[in-house]
Every structure is written in structure tokens, then in C-alpha cells.
Design an enzyme around this catalytic site. Structure first.
Site, PDB file in Angstrom:
ATOM      1  NE  ARG A 112      -6.111   0.403  -9.484  1.00 34.81           N
ATOM      2  CZ  ARG A 112      -6.175   0.962  -8.280  1.00 34.81           C
ATOM      3  NH1 ARG A 112      -6.691   2.142  -8.111  1.00 34.81           N
ATOM      4  NH2 ARG A 112      -5.683   0.344  -7.240  1.00 34.81           N
ATOM      5  CG  ASP A 118      -9.395   4.068  -7.747  1.00 35.20           C
ATOM      6  OD1 ASP A 118     -10.172   3.583  -6.906  1.00 35.20           O
ATOM      7  OD2 ASP A 118      -8.451   4.825  -7.452  1.00 35.20           O
TER       8      ASP A 118
HETATM    9  C1  X6L Z   1       4.706   3.610   0.019  1.00 33.81           C
HETATM   10  C2  X6L Z   1       3.616   2.869   0.366  1.00 33.81           C
HETATM   11  C3  X6L Z   1       4.587   4.513  -1.020  1.00 33.81           C
HETATM   12  C4  X6L Z   1       2.415   3.028  -0.312  1.00 33.81           C
HETATM   13  C5  X6L Z   1       3.393   4.674  -1.693  1.00 33.81           C
HETATM   14  C6  X6L Z   1       0.715   5.211  -2.795  1.00 33.81           C
HETATM   15  C7  X6L Z   1       0.054   3.083  -2.089  1.00 33.81           C
HETATM   16  C8  X6L Z   1      -0.453   5.325  -3.500  1.00 33.81           C
HETATM   17  C9  X6L Z   1      -1.115   3.203  -2.804  1.00 33.81           C
HETATM   18  C10 X6L Z   1       2.294   3.929  -1.353  1.00 33.81           C
HETATM   19  C11 X6L Z   1       1.010   4.080  -2.084  1.00 33.81           C
HETATM   20  C12 X6L Z   1      -1.377   4.328  -3.515  1.00 33.81           C
HETATM   21  C13 X6L Z   1      -2.938   5.119  -8.670  1.00 33.81           C
HETATM   22  C14 X6L Z   1      -1.562   4.864  -8.626  1.00 33.81           C
HETATM   23  C15 X6L Z   1      -2.579   3.595  -7.231  1.00 33.81           C
HETATM   24  C16 X6L Z   1      -3.421   6.114  -9.558  1.00 33.81           C
HETATM   25  C17 X6L Z   1      -1.148   6.456 -10.253  1.00 33.81           C
HETATM   26  C18 X6L Z   1      -2.644   4.481  -4.290  1.00 33.81           C
HETATM   27  C19 X6L Z   1      -3.475   3.292  -4.638  1.00 33.81           C
HETATM   28  N1  X6L Z   1      -3.552   4.323  -7.774  1.00 33.81           N
HETATM   29  N2  X6L Z   1      -0.664   5.517  -9.412  1.00 33.81           N
HETATM   30  N3  X6L Z   1      -1.364   3.908  -7.708  1.00 33.81           N
HETATM   31  N4  X6L Z   1      -2.483   6.747 -10.321  1.00 33.81           N
HETATM   32  N5  X6L Z   1      -0.307   7.140 -11.036  1.00 33.81           N
HETATM   33  O1  X6L Z   1      -4.608   6.397  -9.663  1.00 33.81           O
HETATM   34  O2  X6L Z   1      -3.020   5.559  -4.663  1.00 33.81           O
HETATM   35  S1  X6L Z   1      -2.796   2.397  -6.004  1.00 33.81           S
HETATM   36 MG    MG Z   2      -7.253   5.536  -5.848  1.00 35.24          MG
HETATM   37 MG    MG Z   3     -10.195   3.671  -4.725  1.00 34.36          MG
END
Ligand code: X6L
Ligand code: MG
Ligand code: MG
Length: 169
Positions: free
Chosen positions: A108, A111
Site C-alpha cells: 500500500r 496505511d
Molecule cells: C499470522 C497471521 C501472522 C496474520 C501474522 C500480521 C496479518 C500483521 C496482518 C499475521 C498478520 C498484519 C504492515 C506489515 C501489514 C506494516 C510491516 C498487518 C496488516 N502491515 N508489515 N504487514 N509493516 N512491516 O505496516 O499488520 S498487513
Molecule cells: Mg496496518
Molecule cells: Mg489499516
């Protein structure tokens, strides 16, 4: 009178500003520029005053791994908006900055997540505060700890510094 509203001596209603923390993330295009534009648009809102901005940190993607590294940061803002109004404002800024939702957890331009809204705990269908993923995420806790190490997250006994330290290596 709705929660948060006060009445002044002159009988007028107003909402005292609340300190909110917002998480910013970008991993498409010029991420430094998107973070800065988001901060500028937040501050341009008449009811949001950006008070402090954390350093921006490059972080590895979490959740969906096949995407570029992120640039993440946290903003401390004073706002007289309700949580729902603040959500509408942050979503409008995401849209203005070209956010397109395709892959779940995918890349994205920007966010903007509401992490904390004073000491409020809110669990509605479209908005959960404190942000449900913030406690376990270094990309949120590390910049937040740089801004507010002594802060406590509602429902969590440890300081933000202690939570962030678990990720130091
Ligand atoms: C298992 C299942 C393990 C789901 C983790 C963790 C899913 C975080 C979504 C998860 C899981 C998210 C960012 C990101 C995303 C960000 C970094 C989320 C939403 N947003 N990685 N991944 N920074 N480094 O802002 O936070 S997607
Ligand atoms: Mg987020
Ligand atoms: Mg968000």
C-alpha cells in the site's frame, strides 16, 4: 450528553482534545514522501493537531511476506474528533494518497491505523481500539516506544518500552 462531551460555563458543548496515536506504514513508491504527505494532511484537518512524529523505521513485511519492506512510523496527535470521525478522516487521507485495497495485507502507498485514542477501549464492528495487532508488532511498538516509552496501553500492564524491548535483538 454523549461521552467525552462537556458543557462550558456559557452552556456551549465542546469536546476536549484527546491524545491519539496513529500508526503509519507504506511500501509502494516513495514511502518517505507518502508518510510525510499523510502527516501534513492529518495536520491540515481542522480538528487534528499533529504534536509529535516518531522516526521512520524500515521493517520487514509481516502477514503477507512477498512484498517490499515497509517504512513505519507513529504520530501523536491531539484531536477533538470522535473515534469514528477520526477513522473517516484517516480513510479519506488513505484514499487521497492512492490507497487501493487488492491483496489482503498486501502492499500500500499508505496505511493509517488508529492505535490508541486516549485510554478508550472500543470494540465496534468497523473499529477496534486499541488496535488489535499492535501488542505483538515490532513495526508498531518500536516507533511508539521512541515517542512514548512510559505509555501504557489500556488493558495491558506493561509500558510500551517494556513491550518494545521484547523485540530488541
Ligand atoms: C499470522 C497471521 C501472522 C496474520 C501474522 C500480521 C496479518 C500483521 C496482518 C499475521 C498478520 C498484519 C504492515 C506489515 C501489514 C506494516 C510491516 C498487518 C496488516 N502491515 N508489515 N504487514 N509493516 N512491516 O505496516 O499488520 S498487513
Ligand atoms: Mg496496518
Ligand atoms: Mg489499516
Amino acid at each position: 450528553m454523549p461521552p467525552g462531551k462537556k458543557e462550558t460555563a456559557s452552556g456551549q458543548n465542546y469536546r476536549p482534545p484527546v491524545t491519539a496515536y496513529l500508526g503509519l506504514g507504506s511500501n509502494i513508491g516513495d514511502s518517505h514522501a507518502y508518510l510525510q504527505r499523510a502527516i501534513d494532511l492529518l495536520n491540515a484537518h481542522p480538528d487534528i493537531k499533529v504534536e509529535r512524529v516518531s522516526p521512520s523505521l524500515e521493517t520487514e513485511p509481516v502477514g503477507y511476506l512477498e512484498q517490499p519492506n515497509f517504512l513505519n512510523g507513529v504520530v501523536q496527535a491531539a484531536t477533538s474528533l470522535t473515534p469514528q470521525e477520526l477513522l473517516a478522516a484517516t480513510q479519506s487521507i488513505e484514499n487521497k494518497l492512492g490507497r487501493v485495497r487488492t491483496i489482503r495485507w498486501g502492499p500500500r502507498t499508505i496505511d493509517i491505523d488508529i492505535l490508541l485514542y486516549g485510554d478508550l477501549i472500543l470494540e465496534s464492528t468497523d473499529l477496534i481500539i486499541p488496535h488489535p495487532r499492535m501488542l505483538g508488532r515490532a513495526f508498531v511498538l518500536q516507533p511508539l516506544a521512541m515517542l512514548a516509552p512510559e505509555l501504557r496501553i489500556p488493558g495491558c500492564p506493561e509500558t510500551v518500552r517494556a513491550l518494545a524491548q521484547k523485540f530488541q535483538r
